[in-house]
Design a protein around this motif. Structure first.
Motif, PDB file in Angstrom:
ATOM      1  N   ALA A  73       0.832  -1.205   0.000  1.00 17.69           N
ATOM      2  CA  ALA A  73       0.000   0.000   0.000  1.00 17.69           C
ATOM      3  C   ALA A  73       0.865   1.252   0.000  1.00 17.69           C
ATOM      4  O   ALA A  73       0.590   2.205  -0.731  1.00 17.69           O
ATOM      5  N   GLN A  74       1.908   1.244   0.786  1.00 20.44           N
ATOM      6  CA  GLN A  74       2.812   2.393   0.831  1.00 20.44           C
ATOM      7  C   GLN A  74       3.529   2.549  -0.512  1.00 20.44           C
ATOM      8  O   GLN A  74       3.662   3.664  -1.017  1.00 20.44           O
ATOM      9  N   ALA A  75       3.969   1.460  -1.101  1.00 19.72           N
ATOM     10  CA  ALA A  75       4.659   1.519  -2.387  1.00 19.72           C
ATOM     11  C   ALA A  75       3.734   2.059  -3.477  1.00 19.72           C
ATOM     12  O   ALA A  75       4.141   2.890  -4.284  1.00 19.72           O
ATOM     13  N   ILE A  76       2.487   1.622  -3.476  1.00 17.70           N
ATOM     14  CA  ILE A  76       1.526   2.103  -4.469  1.00 17.70           C
ATOM     15  C   ILE A  76       1.278   3.588  -4.282  1.00 17.70           C
ATOM     16  O   ILE A  76       1.269   4.357  -5.242  1.00 17.70           O
ATOM     17  N   ALA A  77       1.100   4.013  -3.046  1.00 16.59           N
ATOM     18  CA  ALA A  77       0.871   5.437  -2.776  1.00 16.59           C
ATOM     19  C   ALA A  77       2.060   6.276  -3.226  1.00 16.59           C
ATOM     20  O   ALA A  77       1.890   7.353  -3.820  1.00 16.59           O
ATOM     21  N   GLU A  78       3.280   5.794  -2.978  1.00 23.37           N
ATOM     22  CA  GLU A  78       4.477   6.527  -3.382  1.00 23.37           C
ATOM     23  C   GLU A  78       4.597   6.592  -4.904  1.00 23.37           C
ATOM     24  O   GLU A  78       4.912   7.634  -5.466  1.00 23.37           O
ATOM     25  N   GLN A  79       4.339   5.457  -5.570  1.00 21.47           N
ATOM     26  CA  GLN A  79       4.419   5.432  -7.023  1.00 21.47           C
ATOM     27  C   GLN A  79       3.349   6.331  -7.645  1.00 21.47           C
ATOM     28  O   GLN A  79       3.614   7.048  -8.602  1.00 21.47           O
ATOM     29  N   ALA A  80       2.154   6.283  -7.093  1.00 23.00           N
ATOM     30  CA  ALA A  80       1.077   7.120  -7.603  1.00 23.00           C
ATOM     31  C   ALA A  80       1.412   8.591  -7.424  1.00 23.00           C
ATOM     32  O   ALA A  80       1.246   9.397  -8.353  1.00 23.00           O
ATOM     33  N   ALA A  81       1.899   8.959  -6.249  1.00 20.81           N
ATOM     34  CA  ALA A  81       2.260  10.353  -5.984  1.00 20.81           C
ATOM     35  C   ALA A  81       3.364  10.824  -6.915  1.00 20.81           C
ATOM     36  O   ALA A  81       3.346  11.968  -7.393  1.00 20.81           O
ATOM     37  N   MET A  82       4.320   9.952  -7.211  1.00 19.83           N
ATOM     38  CA  MET A  82       5.419  10.299  -8.103  1.00 19.83           C
ATOM     39  C   MET A  82       4.887  10.676  -9.490  1.00 19.83           C
ATOM     40  O   MET A  82       5.430  11.550 -10.159  1.00 19.83           O
ATOM     41  N   LEU A  83       3.794  10.061  -9.893  1.00 15.51           N
ATOM     42  CA  LEU A  83       3.197  10.316 -11.196  1.00 15.51           C
ATOM     43  C   LEU A  83       2.091  11.362 -11.142  1.00 15.51           C
ATOM     44  O   LEU A  83       1.476  11.668 -12.157  1.00 15.51           O
ATOM     45  N   GLY A  84       1.822  11.882  -9.962  1.00 16.07           N
ATOM     46  CA  GLY A  84       0.758  12.862  -9.817  1.00 16.07           C
ATOM     47  C   GLY A  84      -0.619  12.228  -9.848  1.00 16.07           C
ATOM     48  O   GLY A  84      -1.601  12.871 -10.220  1.00 16.07           O
ATOM     49  N   LEU A  85      -0.709  10.960  -9.472  1.00 20.04           N
ATOM     50  CA  LEU A  85      -1.975  10.232  -9.466  1.00 20.04           C
ATOM     51  C   LEU A  85      -2.395   9.915  -8.047  1.00 20.04           C
ATOM     52  O   LEU A  85      -1.560   9.824  -7.149  1.00 20.04           O
ATOM     53  N   THR A  86      -3.677   9.700  -7.878  1.00 19.27           N
ATOM     54  CA  THR A  86      -4.151   9.201  -6.592  1.00 19.27           C
ATOM     55  C   THR A  86      -3.926   7.688  -6.563  1.00 19.27           C
ATOM     56  O   THR A  86      -3.754   7.052  -7.609  1.00 19.27           O
ATOM     57  N   ALA A  87      -3.945   7.120  -5.384  1.00 18.36           N
ATOM     58  CA  ALA A  87      -3.822   5.667  -5.264  1.00 18.36           C
ATOM     59  C   ALA A  87      -4.963   4.984  -6.004  1.00 18.36           C
ATOM     60  O   ALA A  87      -4.775   3.923  -6.611  1.00 18.36           O
ATOM     61  N   THR A  88      -6.137   5.579  -6.012  1.00 21.58           N
ATOM     62  CA  THR A  88      -7.288   5.012  -6.714  1.00 21.58           C
ATOM     63  C   THR A  88      -7.034   4.974  -8.216  1.00 21.58           C
ATOM     64  O   THR A  88      -7.316   3.966  -8.876  1.00 21.58           O
ATOM     65  N   GLN A  89      -6.490   6.045  -8.770  1.00 18.73           N
ATOM     66  CA  GLN A  89      -6.177   6.072 -10.202  1.00 18.73           C
ATOM     67  C   GLN A  89      -5.122   5.019 -10.542  1.00 18.73           C
ATOM     68  O   GLN A  89      -5.226   4.329 -11.556  1.00 18.73           O
ATOM     69  N   PHE A  90      -4.130   4.903  -9.681  1.00 19.84           N
ATOM     70  CA  PHE A  90      -3.074   3.917  -9.893  1.00 19.84           C
ATOM     71  C   PHE A  90      -3.652   2.505  -9.837  1.00 19.84           C
ATOM     72  O   PHE A  90      -3.370   1.673 -10.700  1.00 19.84           O
TER      73      PHE A  90
ATOM     74  N   ARG B 173      -6.713   1.605 -10.394  1.00 15.37           N
ATOM     75  CA  ARG B 173      -7.579   1.406 -11.556  1.00 15.37           C
ATOM     76  C   ARG B 173      -6.739   0.983 -12.765  1.00 15.37           C
ATOM     77  O   ARG B 173      -7.123   0.078 -13.517  1.00 15.37           O
ATOM     78  N   ALA B 174      -5.589   1.618 -12.936  1.00 16.98           N
ATOM     79  CA  ALA B 174      -4.695   1.245 -14.038  1.00 16.98           C
ATOM     80  C   ALA B 174      -4.200  -0.187 -13.859  1.00 16.98           C
ATOM     81  O   ALA B 174      -4.105  -0.943 -14.831  1.00 16.98           O
ATOM     82  N   GLN B 175      -3.911  -0.573 -12.617  1.00 12.63           N
ATOM     83  CA  GLN B 175      -3.466  -1.945 -12.374  1.00 12.63           C
ATOM     84  C   GLN B 175      -4.559  -2.950 -12.720  1.00 12.63           C
ATOM     85  O   GLN B 175      -4.287  -3.992 -13.306  1.00 12.63           O
ATOM     86  N   VAL B 176      -5.793  -2.645 -12.365  1.00 10.59           N
ATOM     87  CA  VAL B 176      -6.904  -3.549 -12.675  1.00 10.59           C
ATOM     88  C   VAL B 176      -7.080  -3.667 -14.188  1.00 10.59           C
ATOM     89  O   VAL B 176      -7.291  -4.765 -14.721  1.00 10.59           O
ATOM     90  N   GLN B 177      -6.968  -2.544 -14.897  1.00 11.10           N
ATOM     91  CA  GLN B 177      -7.075  -2.581 -16.360  1.00 11.10           C
ATOM     92  C   GLN B 177      -5.936  -3.399 -16.967  1.00 11.10           C
ATOM     93  O   GLN B 177      -6.143  -4.154 -17.925  1.00 11.10           O
TER      94      GLN B 177
END
Length: 122
Positions: free
Chosen positions: A89-106, A108-112
């Protein structure tokens, strides 16, 4: 083992492409897909990535990312897979923030990306 590696490589390829939406020019999407798809070629072929890349003529940003030399494509995370559950969860939040995305957006991309990889037949 090969089907699992191919599945993960396709997952990474599609995830990189999806995460790049709006961050890079559309002309770079193919290169991002290739970067993700080729990210496990060394494991699939049982040789070092340097040896794999010697036989190909790929753009420098792809080679840099695959060799871990940085560059603009390496900045895009390939997947949160392989991380331990307490830190995922922390890794996803950090990766999402690095890209300017919310964890939810990140997520969603993973599910797709998972749906894309699931649709492929091995």
């Amino acid at each position: 083992m090969a089907p699992a590696l191919m599945y993960t490589a396709l997952l990474r390829a599609r995830l990189m492409e999806l995460l790049a939406s709006g961050l890079v020019d559309k002309s770079e999407y193919d290169n991002l897909f290739i970067t993700g798809a080729f990210s496990l070629l060394d494991a699939l072929l049982g040789v070092g990535m340097e040896q794999v890349l010697e036989a190909m003529r790929l753009p420098e940003p792809i080679c840099d990312a695959l060799l871990g030399n940085g560059g603009r494509y390496q900045a895009l995370p390939r997947t949160g897979a392989g991380q331990r559950a307490p830190t995922m969860a922390q890794a996803i939040a950090e990766q999402a923030a690095m890209l300017g995305l919310t964890a939810t957006q990140f997520n969603r991309a993973q599910v797709q990306a998972l749906a894309f990889a699931d649709a492929m037949e091995f």
